[in-house]
Design an enzyme around this catalytic site. Structure first.
Site, PDB file in Angstrom:
ATOM      1  N   GLU A 138       0.589  -1.383  -0.021  1.00  0.00           N
ATOM      2  CA  GLU A 138       0.106  -0.003   0.131  1.00  0.00           C
ATOM      3  C   GLU A 138       0.944   1.308   0.155  1.00  0.00           C
ATOM      4  O   GLU A 138       0.347   2.374  -0.267  1.00  0.00           O
ATOM      5  CB  GLU A 138      -0.883  -0.084   1.330  1.00  0.00           C
ATOM      6  CG  GLU A 138      -2.435  -0.409   0.880  1.00  0.00           C
ATOM      7  CD  GLU A 138      -3.272  -0.040   2.050  1.00  0.00           C
ATOM      8  OE1 GLU A 138      -2.922  -0.058   3.313  1.00  0.00           O
ATOM      9  OE2 GLU A 138      -4.426   0.153   1.643  1.00  0.00           O
ATOM     10  N   HIS A 190       9.053 -26.191  -1.632  1.00  0.00           N
ATOM     11  CA  HIS A 190       8.469 -27.268  -2.537  1.00  0.00           C
ATOM     12  C   HIS A 190       7.474 -26.681  -3.476  1.00  0.00           C
ATOM     13  O   HIS A 190       6.734 -27.470  -4.038  1.00  0.00           O
ATOM     14  CB  HIS A 190       7.963 -28.240  -1.612  1.00  0.00           C
ATOM     15  CG  HIS A 190       8.511 -28.873  -0.816  1.00  0.00           C
ATOM     16  ND1 HIS A 190       9.606 -30.079  -1.099  1.00  0.00           N
ATOM     17  CD2 HIS A 190       8.914 -28.718   0.612  1.00  0.00           C
ATOM     18  CE1 HIS A 190      10.445 -30.489   0.141  1.00  0.00           C
ATOM     19  NE2 HIS A 190      10.120 -29.599   0.968  1.00  0.00           N
ATOM     20  N   LYS A 207     -13.511   0.720  -4.567  1.00  0.00           N
ATOM     21  CA  LYS A 207     -14.644   0.954  -3.428  1.00  0.00           C
ATOM     22  C   LYS A 207     -15.638   1.674  -4.231  1.00  0.00           C
ATOM     23  O   LYS A 207     -16.777   1.767  -3.824  1.00  0.00           O
ATOM     24  CB  LYS A 207     -13.916   2.009  -2.459  1.00  0.00           C
ATOM     25  CG  LYS A 207     -13.179   0.985  -1.519  1.00  0.00           C
ATOM     26  CD  LYS A 207     -12.688   1.942  -0.060  1.00  0.00           C
ATOM     27  CE  LYS A 207     -11.704   1.200   0.515  1.00  0.00           C
ATOM     28  NZ  LYS A 207     -11.210   1.980   1.615  1.00  0.00           N
TER      29      LYS A 207
HETATM   30  O1  PA5 Z   1      -2.980   1.394   6.035  1.00  0.00           O
HETATM   31  C1  PA5 Z   1      -4.109   1.852   5.574  1.00  0.00           C
HETATM   32  O2  PA5 Z   1      -4.541   3.164   5.770  1.00  0.00           O
HETATM   33  C2  PA5 Z   1      -5.268   0.825   5.546  1.00  0.00           C
HETATM   34  O3  PA5 Z   1      -4.850  -0.466   5.122  1.00  0.00           O
HETATM   35  C3  PA5 Z   1      -6.276   0.878   6.443  1.00  0.00           C
HETATM   36  O4  PA5 Z   1      -5.857   0.375   7.742  1.00  0.00           O
HETATM   37  C4  PA5 Z   1      -7.621  -0.113   6.230  1.00  0.00           C
HETATM   38  O5  PA5 Z   1      -8.089   0.415   4.752  1.00  0.00           O
HETATM   39  C5  PA5 Z   1      -8.544   0.048   7.359  1.00  0.00           C
HETATM   40  O6  PA5 Z   1      -8.945   1.552   7.448  1.00  0.00           O
HETATM   41  P1  PA5 Z   1      -9.991   1.922   8.322  1.00  0.00           P
HETATM   42  O7  PA5 Z   1      -9.471   1.599   9.858  1.00  0.00           O
HETATM   43  O8  PA5 Z   1     -10.243   3.314   8.525  1.00  0.00           O
HETATM   44  O9  PA5 Z   1     -11.298   0.977   8.163  1.00  0.00           O
END
Ligand code: PA5
Length: 417
Positions: free
Chosen positions: A275, A296, A408
């Site tokens: 990310e 493996h 989304k």
């Molecule tokens: O690292 C990040 O920002 C994302 O992976 C969030 O942690 C994830 O999308 C969850 O977000 P939220 O806590 O706002 O639901």
């Protein structure tokens, strides 16, 4: 203290080339350490004192102790950065505490029904963790489990709910209205950087982890990274080589470990790098391998396939488990192992793999003293710091995630949001 070494039997990066690169980009390390202007809204994790002070740790431990005394099941609702760090430590240490269940990370009705079946007859406490409180999975999990809790405990249900959210958020409003305990998801810390604040530390404490040791590992690592300059700085060294390898066509990094207790740590690591770096048409694709099992399968590709992968091995120095293989009356042709400890056999398999892999691909080896709270703290801070540097070297913003918005938009449209 964690150490890192790098080896590549094919010398893809020459010493001079590496030194020139490190010299040329050394301002990036200074900027990461000292300049808070560029990403000041996302750098809360850099100073553990701010969100994991002595006073805050004491508060978290007190609340966690209450849960530990009364619960035999603890449900952690959260997805991505909101549960990955805690799950890495909880699954990695197997501490003494209520059994931990995970929710809010799936939309599968089968999984939800299975969880509710599991919770029947147990004394249940719940921690919902959500930063923006619009994410679908934790939103659904929270609704389902709120209903379940109210149905099972009536007016007592509120005492069993702990919500972790940003101050001023809708989640805080709901918590205040319903009398839930409210913990802080700092505004200045993104999900995947949230191990060392209420988000990660509270569930770890409930599960029996010594969060002071985790924080100590973080602090020691921070001190070392801040005090070490240039090529000697292990995070800068790692980030620089990653980027040079990427420029030479290495498209994926595989985190390999011979201790299955790192399985969920690997998930945390994958999220951190995927990310943070995978954007603007750039980035190194992070994958993981649980060895020796995966030798493996993907082992073949790694050793012999398209040369696009480099590997980062996680290694543990101190032995913490033992099983001696005894002589067996059946002639199974495994007698050469008689009297050997599985720990030693696993280590030998590790060394053999490292030897073979370094002959054909670039490999880092990160060694920790022991698989414990302290080294989890070191690893969290090391990789977060390195990821920040690496993102800067790559020329992307390591703290946003615009790519996940695309699906989304379609999903929310299809669901009539
Ligand atoms: O690292 C990040 O920002 C994302 O992976 C969030 O942690 C994830 O999308 C969850 O977000 P939220 O806590 O706002 O639901």
């Amino acid at each position: 203290m964690l150490t890192i070494t790098y080896r590549d039997g094919q010398n893809r990066i020459g010493t001079e080339e590496l030194n020139d690169y490190l010299q040329e980009h050394k301002t990036v390390l200074d900027q990461v350490k000292n300049d808070r202007r560029a990403y000041r809204d996302a750098l809360g994790w850099m100073d553990p004192e701010e969100w994991a002070s002595e006073q805050q740790l004491a508060c978290l431990e007190e609340k966690a102790e209450e849960v530990r005394k009364n619960a035999d099941a603890f449900v952690l609702i959260g997805v991505g950065g909101s549960n990955n760090a805690a799950r890495a430590v909880i699954k990695g240490l197997n501490g003494k505490g209520p059994r931990v269940y995970y929710a809010g990370n799936t939309i599968s009705p089968y999984q939800v029904n299975e969880l509710l079946k599991e919770l029947e007859g147990k004394s249940v406490y719940i921690n919902i963790i959500a930063k923006n409180f619009e994410t679908l999975e934790p939103g659904i999990g929270f609704r389902v489990l709120r209903k379940w809790l109210a149905g099972n405990y009536g007016a007592e249900a509120a005492k069993r709910m702990i919500a972790t959210g940003t101050p001023g958020s809708h989640l805080e409003k709901i918590s205040r209205e319903n009398g839930y305990t409210f913990l802080t998801f700092p505004e200045t810390i993104g999900g995947r950087y949230s191990a060392i604040c209420d988000v990660g530390l509270f569930p770890m404490a409930v599960a029996g982890a010594d969060i002071r040791k985790v924080v100590q590992g973080v602090k020691d690592m921070r001190k070392m990274l801040y005090e070490t300059e240039g090529a000697k700085n292990p995070a800068y060294y790692y980030a620089a080589i990653r980027n040079l390898l990427n420029q030479k066509g290495m498209m994926a990094e595989m985190l390999s470990f011979f201790e299955p207790r790192y399985r969920y740590f690997a998930k945390w690591w994958i999220q951190l790098f995927a990310e943070s770096e995978g954007k603007d048409g750039k980035g190194i694709y992070p994958i993981s391998a649980q060895c020796s099992e995966d030798l493996h399968s993907v082992g073949q590709f790694v050793q012999d396939g398209t040369p696009m992968i480099f590997e980062t091995f996680l290694d543990i120095k101190k032995q913490d488990a033992s099983y001696i293989l005894e002589k067996d009356l059946t002639d199974d042709r495994f007698d050469y192992l008689n009297g050997m400890d599985l720990w030693e056999i696993n280590k030998k398999a590790f060394e053999a793999t490292y030897k073979a892999h370094t002959q054909s691909l670039p490999c880092f080896r990160i060694q920790v003293e022991e698989l414990d709270e302290y080294s989890f703290g070191e690893l969290f801070y090391f990789f977060e710091f390195a990821c920040y540097i690496s993102g800067m070297l790559l020329g992307i913003n390591p703290f946003d995630q615009p790519g996940v918005e695309a699906y989304k938009r379609y999903m929310f449209e299809a669901l009539g949001k």
